[in-house]
Enzyme design. Structure first.
Site, PDB file in Angstrom:
ATOM      1  CB  SER A  98     -10.923  79.117 102.649  1.00 16.84           C
ATOM      2  OG  SER A  98      -9.677  78.555 103.008  1.00 16.84           O
TER       3      SER A  98
ATOM      4  CG  MET B 249      -4.441  82.856  93.568  1.00 18.29           C
ATOM      5  SD  MET B 249      -5.550  82.126  94.803  1.00 18.29           S
ATOM      6  CE  MET B 249      -5.078  83.012  96.298  1.00 18.29           C
TER       7      MET B 249
ATOM      8  CG  ASP C 198      -8.719  81.729  97.159  1.00 20.21           C
ATOM      9  OD1 ASP C 198      -8.982  82.268  98.238  1.00 20.21           O
ATOM     10  OD2 ASP C 198      -8.076  80.655  97.056  1.00 20.21           O
TER      11      ASP C 198
ATOM     12  CG  MET D 276      -1.795  77.643  96.775  1.00 17.56           C
ATOM     13  SD  MET D 276      -2.474  78.632  98.116  1.00 17.56           S
ATOM     14  CE  MET D 276      -3.669  77.473  98.763  1.00 17.56           C
TER      15      MET D 276
ATOM     16  CG  HIS E 252      -6.234  76.946  95.861  1.00 12.21           C
ATOM     17  ND1 HIS E 252      -6.245  78.176  96.512  1.00 12.21           N
ATOM     18  CD2 HIS E 252      -5.316  77.069  94.867  1.00 12.21           C
ATOM     19  CE1 HIS E 252      -5.372  78.987  95.931  1.00 12.21           C
ATOM     20  NE2 HIS E 252      -4.791  78.332  94.940  1.00 12.21           N
TER      21      HIS E 252
ATOM     22  CG  MET F  16      -0.954  76.636 101.496  1.00 11.94           C
ATOM     23  SD  MET F  16      -0.900  78.044 102.606  1.00 11.94           S
ATOM     24  CE  MET F  16      -2.473  78.815 102.203  1.00 11.94           C
TER      25      MET F  16
ATOM     26  CG  ASP G 231      -6.873  77.520 100.662  1.00 14.10           C
ATOM     27  OD1 ASP G 231      -6.772  77.706  99.435  1.00 14.10           O
ATOM     28  OD2 ASP G 231      -7.687  78.135 101.379  1.00 14.10           O
TER      29      ASP G 231
END
Ligand code: DX5
Ligand code: ZN
Length: 216
Positions: free
Chosen positions: A8, A137, A175, A68, A66, A37, A35
């Protein structure tokens, strides 16, 4: 089953991002985990398209994105355009999972659905036939460096069982809090891809840590 490590980038050194991506290019990691977010779905903000672009340019690896973010259907196509090979959205973040799946697929990427630690695996059942991957997760999404939640191992085994009839090709990725200490349990439970942020980037020898996880 194959074994894939997805470092990551959240734990990389953003002041030396290109150097860190090149290190991954020379490693046994097949995927790069990104990631994203939004500060709403999770209590943290990471980065978006402008940071993905140089990563895509610096690396030929499979880009595992990913999301979020809430209402991912608004953005999934742009994430595919930005070079994602796989776009994973959170089941808890959208009222329109079907729309997300269709948009990602039409745009030409693989489709993943992620669930948070408290979300029961049963909620995945109706979507399993239509997706490529489930991302379990094993920490509350939002931050790197948290401790692994052991109940994730049973979730992986349960999803693998459900997928036997519904989608035998389904990939399972995990993850959060993963290192060479717990990688084996997850591979044995039926996971094929493991995300690792701090375990890789805080290691004295990140490439060796990736090998250690693959050989766990
Ligand atoms: C957390 C992210 C993870 C995180 C993993 O919300 O989805 O990908 O970066 O970091 P570690 O491996 O440090 O738990
Ligand atoms: Zn992640």
């Amino acid at each position: 089953m194959q074994r894939i490590i997805a470092p990551s980038v959240l734990s990389a050194d953003f002041g030396h991002l290109e150097r860190d991506i090149r290190m991954l290019n020379d490693s046994r990691a097949e995927w790069i985990h990104i990631d994203v977010m939004d500060g709403v779905f999770v209590p943290n903000i990471s980065f978006g398209f402008p940071v993905m672009k140089p990563i895509r340019q610096a690396s030929p690896k499979f880009m595992d994105v990913h999301l979020m973010i809430i209402d991912p259907e608004k953005y999934v196509e742009r994430f595919v355009e930005a070079g994602s090979n796989l776009v994973t959205f959170h089941l808890e973040a959208t009222k329109e999972p079907r729309k997300c799946i269709d948009l990602i697929r039409k745009a030409g990427a693989k489709v993943g659905i992620s669930i948070k630690p408290a979300t029961p695996i049963e909620e995945l059942r109706e979507w399993l036939p239509d997706i490529d991957l489930v991302l379990v997760m094993s920490v509350e999404p939002g931050f790197g460096g948290q401790s692994f939640m052991p109940h994730s191992i049973e979730k992986v085994a349960g999803i693998r069982k459900m997928a036997e009839t519904l989608n035998p090709n389904l990939m399972i990725e995990v993850d959060g809090g993963i290192s060479s200490k717990n990688a084996r349990l997850l591979f044995d439970a039926g996971a094929e891809a493991l995300v690792a942020g701090s375990a890789v980037f805080k290691a004295a020898d990140p490439r060796q840590e990736i090998i250690n996880m693959l050989n766990a």
